[in-house]
Scaffold this active site. Structure first.
Site, PDB file in Angstrom:
ATOM      1  CE  LYS A 243      -0.346  -0.233   5.050  1.00  0.00           C
ATOM      2  NZ  LYS A 243      -1.088  -0.824   6.157  1.00  0.00           N
TER       3      LYS A 243
ATOM      4  NE  ARG B 116      -6.965   0.232  10.381  1.00  0.00           N
ATOM      5  CZ  ARG B 116      -5.721   0.064   9.934  1.00  0.00           C
ATOM      6  NH1 ARG B 116      -4.898   1.098   9.836  1.00  0.00           N
ATOM      7  NH2 ARG B 116      -5.279  -1.130   9.594  1.00  0.00           N
TER       8      ARG B 116
ATOM      9  CE1 TYR C 189      12.032  32.651   1.093  1.00  0.00           C
ATOM     10  CE2 TYR C 189      12.275  30.264   1.175  1.00  0.00           C
ATOM     11  CZ  TYR C 189      11.959  31.422   0.475  1.00  0.00           C
ATOM     12  OH  TYR C 189      11.578  31.333  -0.841  1.00  0.00           O
TER      13      TYR C 189
ATOM     14  CG  MET D 176       8.259  24.283  -2.244  1.00  0.00           C
ATOM     15  SD  MET D 176       7.156  25.225  -3.292  1.00  0.00           S
ATOM     16  CE  MET D 176       6.203  26.137  -2.101  1.00  0.00           C
TER      17      MET D 176
HETATM   18  C1  LIG Z   1      -0.361  -1.691   6.939  1.00  0.00           C
HETATM   19  C2  LIG Z   1      -0.981  -2.959   7.315  1.00  0.00           C
HETATM   20  C3  LIG Z   1      -0.198  -4.115   7.451  1.00  0.00           C
HETATM   21  C4  LIG Z   1       1.306  -4.105   7.399  1.00  0.00           C
HETATM   22  O1  LIG Z   1       1.824  -3.611   8.603  1.00  0.00           O
HETATM   23  P1  LIG Z   1       3.393  -3.560   8.860  1.00  0.00           P
HETATM   24  O2  LIG Z   1       3.522  -3.073  10.238  1.00  0.00           O
HETATM   25  O3  LIG Z   1       3.957  -2.609   7.864  1.00  0.00           O
HETATM   26  O4  LIG Z   1       3.877  -4.946   8.648  1.00  0.00           O
HETATM   27  C5  LIG Z   1      -0.860  -5.307   7.677  1.00  0.00           C
HETATM   28  N1  LIG Z   1      -2.200  -5.354   7.782  1.00  0.00           N
HETATM   29  C6  LIG Z   1      -2.980  -4.268   7.682  1.00  0.00           C
HETATM   30  C7  LIG Z   1      -4.454  -4.389   7.829  1.00  0.00           C
HETATM   31  C8  LIG Z   1      -2.390  -3.027   7.462  1.00  0.00           C
HETATM   32  O5  LIG Z   1      -3.160  -1.945   7.385  1.00  0.00           O
END
Ligand SMILES: *Cc1c(COP(=O)(O)O)cnc(C)c1O
Length: 375
Positions: free
Chosen positions: A44, A138, A271, A319
């Site tokens: 992801k 969650r 800056y 920036m």
């Molecule tokens: C991001 C995520 C993972 C991976 O977690 P890590 O700590 O990076 O291994 C696994 N399961 C879910 C549902 C996640 O959101």
């Protein structure tokens, strides 16, 4: 021999990904978990900033056939770049995009009973897995009501193409006794429900993340799949987490010196005139700034590495550029390579300085910073 995949990229600010290191991390992780456990690569957020298409295609070549992403666009990116195997969306997909799940052969997490019902009405053919909430609050059905969960899972298994269950551990990276007890409780709740639906043909039942796979696989019945994220990239789930020795970061963030000048005592840099030279200083300008994802909070406290010497960032990070004190670097010249994150100062080190986690540092490197791959 390291080979650059891409030869054309602008040497302004760029990230180099060592795919061999990712493979080393994968193998080292495998060594540390039960032999038959499969790895679902969590790619992801553009593979935590490492580039999801390139990393996933490489992982396909390493034999990985399970992937997890956060949303439908990430899933489609993988499919369009030719990634094969199962792709699971861990979070919400708007119901109006349900047809894309089917079109691209993507598996969707069912994040609640209500959501499952909506999806079942729109598109019952989609592959899906039920999320269970075992304490993170969650997503997922509340696992405290296990009978209700079992009933719901059975009902949707008849209505949809339901092929698994999962939950997520929220403190698996901590060795504090109260957190270990909490995690064991999460695992127990998950196991209770999974066992009650053991007669259903679910190939995908999983609850372990990077940290969980290392610390809890032996004490969890459902360790057939580990969702491996952060450790695949060689970073720590938590600053105090003990990692297998061969696992190292695979990402290096580089830039170049674009200009060198001397600044006299009493002159200011940047800056807000926040830096004033007390002595004569050699100042190097570097074309990387906060729009590239370098936190402006490192102004006046961070550093970069040039010729293996640390050069402090002086004045405010701009920036698109920053200035560093290069007085201690003999012969510094325009075009010299600069390391912002690398082997001697990792994303985890920068995270510690910024009071955050390595995940945020690597995800924060902007998309305008090209990623180049070595294998
Ligand atoms: C991001 C995520 C993972 C991976 O977690 P890590 O700590 O990076 O291994 C696994 N399961 C879910 C549902 C996640 O959101």
């Amino acid at each position: 021999m390291l080979q650059m995949y891409q030869t054309e990229f602008s040497r302004r600010s760029w990230v180099e990904i060592d795919l061999n290191q990712i493979k080393t991390n994968l193998l080292a992780y495998r060594e540390a978990i039960p032999e038959w456990t499969q790895i679902m690569a969590v790619v992801k957020a553009d593979a935590y900033g490492h580039g999801d298409a390139e990393v996933s295609k490489f992982l396909n070549r390493c034999g990985i056939r399970l992937f997890a992403v956060s949303n439908i666009n990430e899933a489609m990116t993988l499919r369009k770049s030719g990634v094969t195997g199962e792709i699971l969306i861990l979070g919400y997909t708007p119901p109006e995009s349900a047809d894309l799940l089917l079109k691209y052969d993507i598996t969707q997490a069912l994040i609640s009973e209500e959501y499952a019902d909506t999806m079942a009405k729109i598109c019952p053919e989609i592959k899906c897995q039920f999320a269970l909430d075992t304490g993170m609050n969650r997503i997922g059905m509340d696992a405290d009501f296990s009978d209700r969960c079992v009933e719901t899972i059975r009902a949707f298994q008849k209505r949809m193409n339901l092929n698994g269950l999962f939950t997520h551990l929220c403190v698996a990276d901590s060795s504090a006794p109260e957190n270990v007890a909490f995690t064991r409780g999460q695992i127990r709740k998950f196991e209770e429900i999974a066992k009650k639906v053991a007669d259903l043909p679910f190939p995908y039942i999983h609850c372990l993340n990077s940290a969980g796979g290392l610390s809890y696989a032996d004490s969890c019945e459902y360790h057939g799949i580990v969702r491996l994220g952060i450790i695949l990239y060689g970073l720590k789930p938590d600053a105090n987490f003990q990692m297998p020795a061969e696992i190292r970061p695979s990402l290096t963030w580089k830039s170049v010196v674009s200009l060198v000048k001397t600044v006299n005592p009493g002159e200011f840099v940047g800056y807000g005139r926040s830096f004033c030279a007390k002595r004569r200083r050699v100042v190097a300008t570097i074309p990387t700034g906060y729009a590239d994802g370098l936190s402006r909070r490192l102004s006046g406290s961070g550093f970069v590495t040039i010729q293996n010497v640390r050069a402090p960032i002086i004045g405010k990070i701009c920036m698109d550029q920053m200035m560093v004190d290069a007085t201690e670097i003999p012969g510094i010249a325009v075009g010299d390579e600069v390391e912002i994150i690398g082997k001697s100062y990792t994303a985890d080190d920068m995270a510690e300085q910024l009071d955050t986690i390595g995940y945020e540092v690597v995800c924060g490197i902007s998309k305008r910073v090209p990623r180049v791959y070595r294998e």
